[in-house]
Scaffold this active site. Structure first.
Site, mmCIF file in Angstrom:
data_model
loop_
_atom_site.group_PDB
_atom_site.id
_atom_site.type_symbol
_atom_site.label_atom_id
_atom_site.label_comp_id
_atom_site.label_asym_id
_atom_site.label_seq_id
_atom_site.Cartn_x
_atom_site.Cartn_y
_atom_site.Cartn_z
ATOM 1 N N GLU A 226 0.861 -1.190 0.000
ATOM 2 C CA GLU A 226 0.000 0.000 0.000
ATOM 3 C C GLU A 226 0.895 1.238 0.000
ATOM 4 O OE1 GLU A 226 -3.264 0.057 2.812
ATOM 5 O OE2 GLU A 226 -3.441 2.227 2.688
ATOM 6 N N ARG A 304 -7.586 3.220 13.124
ATOM 7 C CA ARG A 304 -8.490 2.096 12.906
ATOM 8 C C ARG A 304 -8.493 1.155 14.107
ATOM 9 N NH1 ARG A 304 -11.663 -0.377 9.002
ATOM 10 N NH2 ARG A 304 -11.170 1.110 7.364
ATOM 11 N N GLU A 706 -10.728 -7.940 4.185
ATOM 12 C CA GLU A 706 -10.069 -7.975 5.486
ATOM 13 C C GLU A 706 -10.876 -8.590 6.630
ATOM 14 O OE1 GLU A 706 -9.360 -3.664 4.972
ATOM 15 O OE2 GLU A 706 -7.462 -4.084 5.959
HETATM 16 N N1 MTE Z 1 -6.238 -11.510 -1.299
HETATM 17 C C1 MTE Z 1 -5.157 -11.923 -2.002
HETATM 18 N N2 MTE Z 1 -5.218 -13.095 -2.642
HETATM 19 N N3 MTE Z 1 -4.010 -11.191 -2.042
HETATM 20 C C2 MTE Z 1 -3.898 -9.997 -1.367
HETATM 21 O O1 MTE Z 1 -2.860 -9.334 -1.427
HETATM 22 N N4 MTE Z 1 -5.011 -8.368 0.117
HETATM 23 C C3 MTE Z 1 -6.044 -8.184 1.143
HETATM 24 C C4 MTE Z 1 -7.393 -8.631 0.620
HETATM 25 N N5 MTE Z 1 -7.304 -9.931 0.032
HETATM 26 C C5 MTE Z 1 -5.025 -9.535 -0.608
HETATM 27 C C6 MTE Z 1 -6.202 -10.334 -0.627
HETATM 28 C C7 MTE Z 1 -6.153 -6.819 1.612
HETATM 29 S S1 MTE Z 1 -5.077 -6.292 2.797
HETATM 30 C C8 MTE Z 1 -7.113 -5.972 1.146
HETATM 31 S S2 MTE Z 1 -7.278 -4.405 1.759
HETATM 32 C C9 MTE Z 1 -8.070 -6.370 0.102
HETATM 33 O O2 MTE Z 1 -7.813 -7.679 -0.368
HETATM 34 C C10 MTE Z 1 -7.983 -5.396 -1.058
HETATM 35 O O3 MTE Z 1 -8.785 -5.730 -2.113
HETATM 36 P P1 MTE Z 1 -10.331 -5.318 -2.220
HETATM 37 O O4 MTE Z 1 -10.436 -3.942 -1.651
HETATM 38 O O5 MTE Z 1 -10.592 -5.367 -3.646
HETATM 39 O O6 MTE Z 1 -11.059 -6.310 -1.414
HETATM 40 N N1 LUZ Z 2 -5.579 2.136 4.398
HETATM 41 C C1 LUZ Z 2 -5.840 3.424 4.643
HETATM 42 C C2 LUZ Z 2 -6.306 1.157 4.933
HETATM 43 O O1 LUZ Z 2 -5.115 4.289 4.149
HETATM 44 N N2 LUZ Z 2 -6.885 3.742 5.422
HETATM 45 C C3 LUZ Z 2 -7.684 2.814 5.991
HETATM 46 O O2 LUZ Z 2 -8.630 3.150 6.691
HETATM 47 C C4 LUZ Z 2 -7.383 1.459 5.756
HETATM 48 N N3 LUZ Z 2 -8.098 0.490 6.314
HETATM 49 C C5 LUZ Z 2 -7.775 -0.773 6.097
HETATM 50 C C6 LUZ Z 2 -6.697 -1.067 5.284
HETATM 51 N N4 LUZ Z 2 -5.979 -0.114 4.706
HETATM 52 MO MO1 MOS Z 3 -5.245 -3.836 2.942
HETATM 53 S S1 MOS Z 3 -4.198 -3.733 4.695
HETATM 54 O O1 MOS Z 3 -6.122 -2.430 3.230
HETATM 55 O O2 MOS Z 3 -4.053 -3.356 1.872
#
Ligand code: MTE
Ligand code: LUZ
Ligand code: MOS
Length: 750
Positions: A226, A304, A706
């Site tokens: 991120e 958070r 998540e």
């Molecule tokens: N699933 C896979 N296979 N690989 C990933 O890196 N990241 C997770 C989740 N599922 C991830 C995953 C995280 S930290 C987040 S925030 C969400 O996917 C992001 O994708 P979305 O917002 O489209 O659900």
């Molecule tokens: N990233 C962010 C995040 O910048 N703000 C958020 O609130 C958050 N929450 C979950 C995962 N990534």
């Molecule tokens: Mo997920 S920790 O919001 O990339």
């Protein structure tokens, strides 16, 4: 259903950065980093390194034409250190060479003198010294100070949670090209293309429109990309900009593990008060967040954590305080759950300790305090469409929760060397970036003259299936087969000013934008069809690639309709934007409605312990999870199972260890254990609650990435129950991960 992405992964056909064809003149970037956790650089000698064959250039911070700064929220982090290093692995020099090996050799030849400065790795020590990123924050609700008198039981305790390595399959990787007119194009394995565009523009001192960032997919991100894909991409861009040659920078596994941040370890104190019926009357906690050397996303993560400090319970009197403490460890960063898991482990521990003190079943305390419709979170938001009790009750009935616990008691009465245990874990997780600004997304949809459809959004595919979901949204909205829709790379020239794909809201936000773009196109096409049939637009219906007039008998197929629209010179492109409505938060009162909605669910985790060896396994997990109307069931099932396992790993076997002086001991897969196929419960039952209403995300769906991570917390307490069954005198502590070593020690304790 056929998730194209996943099939390609299994066949090894998917392209990642390291698979991209590189031009002949490519240079390889190797990063020389700090060998000490804190110190002042006195002298660097690169003389011998420059003599290595193949080494083209060695860059330091003087070579940066713009700002030597990468801090996203707080400007406290340099791209290349300009004098003081604060963690082992902090980038100092960028070596550019004709092949990767000479870069590595050159790094070994660099001589650096650093005078040491004091090292702190413990957040509480950092707190005592006032070494905070920002002042402490406190969420206050009700009146905690007078509430303690109304309690029949008050217990206090301390909770530790460890860090967690992301262990994405693809390490940090980027490939930068010089492009004409003094620009760069960057391919990166990042969750935040726009963050890279901004940082590269800032570091090079050129406008953002000369920086193009393109992302095909990631071999996993989990939050680790991120914010922390940015420095490596910026270094590749810097090298490319200065040499006018392509630069590839891919971290080795060991460099990746050593140099990048992980989940924040937290150390916390709690006090909880209950009445004799098990109702929680008051809760107080202080969370010490170990942030590492630079702010990164720590303050957002702490925020958070505060939001989720009461998990899925209503508590009338709450005071939670959080402090973000600098230490000399790698800057800890986003990781699935983003502080939520750390805070939820504290309240769940408090409930267990209180239950022990009262001689009550923790399941009873959990149940009587579950949120009800209309209950208020300590930050002032009301629950709406609150399905937590529903998921709990369905789990109880469908998976015979009472019988499971009864069978375990019977089993334990008859078994000495093997003990069983189980725990329930309810979860409520807020969906939206807590920084309101980030809750926006864009989409660009083209229909080509042959009827095929191209979708670009700000969402990044990292294995979570967001591309499949975008395809489903577009296909459903246009009433065409999914085979006609393709999702393009995420590219800053097609969709601009994007938020990271994070906070589980990638599909929500970008899905809404995609849907709006497709609705706009459908409206235009409806007018074309009406014209053709001599009918009215509101009489035109779309169905499975067929367009007909409900007021007459005109019928067209999709391709002919598109042909007609093109002949009539109707635009077949639509761009759309989405911003989550009605969210706000007032930081002075710490009250508001920060989330569009919450995701709810409950898990039952069952464990079995080998009392002689201290090793345990998880026999079964049963989860009832509120998915809303799933955008793709197979994908959501994978997300729920995968997130649970990742959470279980954090709680049990994934132990991140630093020596006193900040040296990472668990720097590879031989020392850092992630769950493998044998670790996964033999039986995994997942029930998706698809009937749950959600007007706040696309097509009634709910974010899924998540929230299920936190079901893994149940695994900790399931193991603890096994320990109690084996040794009633063992003193239970709240310190994850509960590794087999720790289990064995607590079994032996008298
Ligand atoms: N699933 C896979 N296979 N690989 C990933 O890196 N990241 C997770 C989740 N599922 C991830 C995953 C995280 S930290 C987040 S925030 C969400 O996917 C992001 O994708 P979305 O917002 O489209 O659900
Ligand atoms: N990233 C962010 C995040 O910048 N703000 C958020 O609130 C958050 N929450 C979950 C995962 N990534
Ligand atoms: Mo997920 S920790 O919001 O990339």
């Amino acid at each position: 259903m056929n998730n194209n992405e996943i099939i390609k992964h299994v066949r090894g056909e998917s392209f990642f950065i390291d698979d991209m064809n590189t031009p002949e003149d490519v240079l390889y970037g190797t990063v020389f980093t700090s060998p000490v956790p804190h110190g002042k650089i006195e002298n660097i000698d690169i003389g011998n390194a420059l003599k290595i064959k193949g080494v083209v250039k060695i860059l330091d911070y003087h070579d940066i034409p713009g700002d030597n700064q990468i801090g996203a929220i707080i400007k406290d982090e340099e791209l290349l250190s300009d004098g003081v290093v604060k963690f082992i692995g902090e980038p100092i020099l960028l070596i550019l060479s004709e092949d990767p090996d000479s870069g590595k050799k050159a790094a070994e030849e660099i001589k650096i003198e650093i005078s040491p400065l004091p090292v702190i790795t413990d957040p509480r020590e950092s707190f005592r010294k006032g070494n905070l990123i920002v002042p402490a924050r406190t969420f206050d609700y009700g009146d905690v100070d007078t509430a303690w008198e109304k309690c029949d039981v008050v217990v206090e305790g301390r909770v530790e949670s460890g860090g967690q390595e992301h262990f994405y399959m693809e390490t940090q990787a980027s490939l930068a090209y010089p492009v004409e007119n003094d620009g760069v194009r960057v391919h990166s394995s990042t969750q935040s293309p726009t963050a890279i565009q901004k940082t590269v523009s800032n570091v090079l001192g050129i406008p953002m429109n000369r920086v193009e960032v393109d992302v095909r997919r990631l071999g996993g991100g989990f939050g680790g990309k991120e914010d922390q894909a940015t420095p490596w991409a910026a270094m590749a861009a810097l090298g490319s900009y200065l040499t006018k040659r392509p630069v590839k920078l891919v971290l080795s596994r060991s460099d990746d593990i050593r140099n990048t941040g992980k989940r924040h370890p937290f150390s916390s104190d709690f006090r909880i008060g209950l009445d004799s019926s098990g109702k929680i009357v008051a809760y107080e906690a202080t969370l010490y967040q170990n942030c590492g050397a630079y702010a990164d996303l720590s303050t957002a993560i702490l925020e958070r954590a505060l939001f989720h400090s009461t998990n899925s319970y209503f508590i009338p009197n709450v005071r939670v305080t959080g402090v973000s403490c600098y230490t000399n460890l790698p800057p800890f960063t986003a990781f699935r759950g983003f502080g939520g898991p750390q805070a939820m482990f504290v309240i769940e521990s408090a409930i267990r300790k209180a239950a022990g003190e009262m001689g009550t079943d923790p399941v009873h305390i959990q149940r009587v305090n579950l949120l009800k419709e209309g209950d208020i979170f300590p930050y002032g938001m009301k629950t709406e469409n609150c399905s937590i009790r529903k998921t709990w009750d369905i789990l109880r009935e469908k998976f015979g929760v009472e019988k499971v616990f009864k069978d375990i008691r019977e089993f334990n009465n008859n078994s000495k060397q093997v003990k069983k245990g189980a725990a329930l874990m309810p979860v409520a997780f807020g969906i939206s970036f807590t920084n309101k600004m980030l809750n926006q997304a864009g989409a660009l949809v083209h229909i080509y003259t042959d009827g095929s459809v191209s979708v670009s959004t700000g969402a990044v595919e990292m294995g979570q299936g967001v591309n499949k979901k975008m395809i489903n949204v577009a296909a459903e909205t246009l009433s065409i087969p999914v085979s006609l829709v393709r999702v393009e790379t995420t590219n800053t020239t097609r969709v601009a000013n994007t938020s990271p794909t994070a906070a589980s809201s990638g599909a929500d936000l970008n899905g809404m934008a995609t849907r709006t773009a497709c609705i706009n196109l459908a409206e235009r096409l409806r007018r074309v069809a009406a014209e053709k049939f001599g009918s009215k637009p509101d009489k035109i219906k779309f169905e499975n690639g067929r367009i007909y007039d409900s007021g007459g008998d005109g019928v067209l197929n999709w391709v002919d309709l598109i042909g007609a629209a093109y002949s009539e010179r109707v635009s077949l492109t639509s761009q759309a934007f989405y911003a989550t409505p009605d969210i706000y938060f007032d930081k002075s009162s710490e009250k508001g409605k920060p989330f569009a909605y919450h995701v709810f669910g409950t898990a039952l985790v069952e464990a079995e312990l080998d009392v002689l060896r201290g090793v345990y396994k998880f026999n079964r997990v049963s989860i009832v999870h509120d998915t809303g109307r799933s955008l793709d069931q197979q994908t959501d099932l994978g997300q729920i199972e995968g997130a649970f396992i990742q959470g279980l790993g954090w709680m049990t076997v994934e132990e991140l260890l630093f020596e006193e002086g900040g040296v990472l001991i668990t720097g590879g897969s031989s020392t850092y254990k992630v769950p493998d196929i044998k670790f996964i419960p033999e039986e995994m039952n997942v029930e998706m609650l698809q009937s749950a209403k959600n007007p706040y995300a696309v097509l009634g769906s709910k974010a899924v990435g998540e929230p299920p991570f936190m079901y893994g917390i149940g695994g900790y307490f399931a193991v603890q129950n096994c320990i109690s069954a084996a040794n009633q005198d063992s003193v239970l502590d709240y310190n994850c991960p509960v590794t087999p070593e720790k289990v064995l020690i607590s079994l032996l304790k008298k």
